[in-house]
Structures are given as C-alpha cells and as structure tokens.
Enzyme design. Structure first.
Site, short mmCIF file in Angstrom:
data_model
loop_
_atom_site.label_atom_id
_atom_site.label_comp_id
_atom_site.label_asym_id
_atom_site.label_seq_id
_atom_site.Cartn_x
_atom_site.Cartn_y
_atom_site.Cartn_z
N ASP A 1 0.84 -1.21 0.00
CA ASP A 1 0.00 0.00 0.00
C ASP A 1 0.87 1.26 0.00
O ASP A 1 1.99 1.25 0.52
CB ASP A 1 -0.90 -0.04 1.24
CG ASP A 1 -2.09 0.89 1.11
OD1 ASP A 1 -2.28 1.47 0.03
OD2 ASP A 1 -2.82 1.05 2.10
N HIS B 1 2.73 3.16 -8.78
CA HIS B 1 2.54 1.73 -9.05
C HIS B 1 3.75 1.17 -9.81
O HIS B 1 4.19 0.05 -9.57
CB HIS B 1 1.27 1.50 -9.87
CG HIS B 1 0.02 1.91 -9.16
ND1 HIS B 1 -0.25 1.55 -7.86
CD2 HIS B 1 -1.05 2.66 -9.56
CE1 HIS B 1 -1.42 2.06 -7.49
NE2 HIS B 1 -1.93 2.74 -8.50
N LEU C 1 10.91 -20.42 -4.57
CA LEU C 1 9.83 -19.57 -4.04
C LEU C 1 8.59 -19.56 -4.93
O LEU C 1 8.71 -19.43 -6.15
CB LEU C 1 10.37 -18.13 -3.92
CG LEU C 1 9.34 -17.08 -3.52
CD1 LEU C 1 9.16 -17.05 -2.01
CD2 LEU C 1 9.74 -15.70 -4.00
C1 FPP Z 1 -2.23 0.19 -3.22
O1 FPP Z 1 -1.66 1.46 -3.17
C2 FPP Z 1 -1.62 -0.54 -4.30
C3 FPP Z 1 -2.27 -1.11 -5.35
C4 FPP Z 1 -3.73 -1.08 -5.47
C5 FPP Z 1 -1.54 -1.78 -6.43
C6 FPP Z 1 -0.33 -2.52 -5.98
C7 FPP Z 1 0.45 -2.91 -7.16
C8 FPP Z 1 1.81 -2.90 -7.22
C9 FPP Z 1 2.67 -2.55 -6.07
C10 FPP Z 1 2.52 -3.31 -8.43
C11 FPP Z 1 2.27 -4.75 -8.66
C12 FPP Z 1 3.21 -5.33 -9.54
C13 FPP Z 1 2.95 -6.40 -10.29
C14 FPP Z 1 4.06 -7.06 -10.93
C15 FPP Z 1 1.60 -6.92 -10.53
P1 FPP Z 1 -2.61 2.72 -3.38
O2 FPP Z 1 -2.64 3.04 -4.82
O3 FPP Z 1 -3.94 2.47 -2.76
O4 FPP Z 1 -1.82 3.82 -2.59
P2 FPP Z 1 -2.45 5.03 -1.78
O5 FPP Z 1 -3.19 4.43 -0.62
O6 FPP Z 1 -1.25 5.81 -1.36
O7 FPP Z 1 -3.34 5.77 -2.72
#
Ligand code: FPP
Length: 260
Positions: free
Chosen positions: A40, A57, A151
């Site tokens: 997050d 992201h 893994l």
């Molecule tokens: C939450 O942060 C994150 C997500 C909804 C997406 C997580 C995805 C990645 C870390 C990349 C994944 C990689 C692959 C290879 C699939 P948020 O956007 O809710 O953050 P915020 O709370 O600060 O708005």
C-alpha cells in the site's frame, strides 16, 4: 520454555547491525514459510513527488522484484502479493488499465531472471474478469515456471476474500448435491481446500505498508493465526531492510495458536 523460532533479542541490538549480518542471522531461526504483503501507499508516494499515481505503481513494481529476490534467498517458500483487489475496479479507468498492464511489464522484464532463480509464478483471484492480455502474460509465466521448485510468487490479482469464500461455499454445496461430499466431510481443512489458496499453507507473516491498519478483504480466513507487521513506509520505499526487520520481529514473537 523457549520456542525454536524465538530470538529474545532487544530491538536496538538488532537494528544496529549491518544488513548482511542481520540476513545471515535470520537463518539461525525460523523463516516464515509463507509471507503475505498488502503493498500500500503507491499513490501517496507519487503524490508526494507531484507525479501521477501510476508512477507510484510503476515504482512499486520494481520493489516486487527486489523483495521476491530477497525472499527467495532467505528460503521463504511462498510470497503472496496483493496486486489488485476486487474493489480496485472502482478506481479511474486509466489507473485500472495501467495496473492491468503491470503484470505484462513485470513478467516481460523479469521472467527470465525468475526462471533462473527457480521461482514459480502463480495467480490467485477471479481470472474471468481480467483483460485477456493480463491473463495471457500471467498464464505464460505460470506455464514457464510450473516445474520450478523455489519460491512461489503468488499474485493476488482481482482477489477478494469474501468473494473467494462465497465461491468456495457454492462449490461445496455443488459437490454435496452431487454426492461428492458428505456433511461430515466439511471441516476447516475441507473449507480451506475450496479456497484459491488451497495449495499454500496459511501465511505466517502479514506485512502491510503505508501506515494503514486494516485487512482490506485480504485472506480473511487464511490470516486467522498469522503474525501482523505494519510499517509507515510506503510500498515504493519498502526495501530489503524493512523486509529483514519484519522477519526479525516475527522471530521475536511467541506464537501459541491458542495454546499456552
Ligand atoms: C495500493 O496502493 C496498491 C495497489 C492497489 C496496487 C499494488 C500494485 C503494485 C505494487 C505493483 C504490482 C506489480 C505487479 C508485478 C503486478 P494505493 O494506490 O492504494 O496507494 P495510496 O493508498 O497511497 O493511494
């Protein structure tokens, strides 16, 4: 009595030591078999830098690579990463489209390294609603890594725990109605075997970044006895050191599973 996985070290003793020593020392104690992470804070990371949210992201994707590598090195058996929830469709279309392209970019870039490192790629979630390009990329990676023995890198993609449990219950009822399952067969292990995580042990450690203290519909059944570790660090800033700290903390805990 001391349990094998307890370290009984003071935080300050742990924190002062070089990372390489701390990593080596981790191996003297129990390494969590299965670590689940709620990644997050990508949006906030980007906003702090006046960048579009999608840049957060993208940076977060690079962290996935780094943490996969260190988890594999430490002998973690499975790493489940919450990459997209069943609720994330509510985000602006442009952000959803970007998130759905990330698995392709990630696997397009890193699949050869993952294969070399003996990593097995898996997916957990409702595949039916995924764009075909996303599913193709993940299925190709699953296929090319299916004989690997290192893994398990398990992406929770279009995953929601309540959806998973409701679907599991529907399948149990269908099996019951077709006489494939008796009422007395239904117990906790049986229910677990109807979930999308059926091939994995329950997580030993859950990490959530960015200071949020909630589960957000993630593995609600499977996390019943999991140790939780929260950090204020935003996912794109999450590094090897944070990961090691989480495992050190895990090794300091006494898990009793309801016993004494
Ligand atoms: C939450 O942060 C994150 C997500 C909804 C997406 C997580 C995805 C990645 C870390 C990349 C994944 C990689 C692959 C290879 C699939 P948020 O956007 O809710 O953050 P915020 O709370 O600060 O708005």
């Amino acid at each position: 009595m001391l349990k094998k996985f307890q370290r009984w070290k003071k935080e300050e003793q742990i924190g002062e030591r070089p990372l390489s020593d701390r990593k080596k020392e981790l191996l003297n104690y129990e390494i969590p078999n299965h670590i689940a992470i709620i990644m997050d804070g990508n949006g906030r990371w980007a906003q702090k830098r006046s960048l579009p949210r999608i840049m957060g992201h993208h940076e977060g994707m690079k962290v996935v690579r780094r943490i996969t590598k260190v988890a594999n090195e430490l002998g973690v058996k499975a790493l489940t990463l919450y990459a997209f929830s069943t609720e994330n469709w509510k985000r602006p279309k442009m952000e959803v489209d970007f998130l759905m392209k990330l698995p392709e970019e990630f696997l397009g870039t890193f699949l050869p390294e993952l294969i070399e490192e003996n990593v097995q790629v898996r997916i957990m979630g409702n595949k039916d609603e995924l764009p075909s390009h996303t599913l193709r990329a993940v299925e190709k990676a699953m296929n090319e890594t299916k004989n690997n023995t290192g893994l398990i890198l398990n992406f929770a993609l279009n995953y929601g725990s309540r959806y998973e449990m409701v679907e599991g219950i529907k399948k149990i009822i269908a099996d019951y109605e077709q006489n494939n399952l008796k009422l007395d067969d239904i117990n906790e292990d049986c229910f677990s075997s109807y979930l999308m995580s059926k091939e994995l042990p329950d997580p030993d450690l859950l990490i959530r970044t960015s200071g949020e203290l909630r589960l957000s519909n993630f593995m609600l059944w499977q996390l019943a006895y999991t140790e939780f570790w929260f950090t204020d660090t935003l996912w794109p800033d999450f590094g090897e050191e944070d990961f090691v700290e989480a495992i050190e903390d895990f090794q300091n805990r006494g898990r009793r599973f309801g016993g004494i």
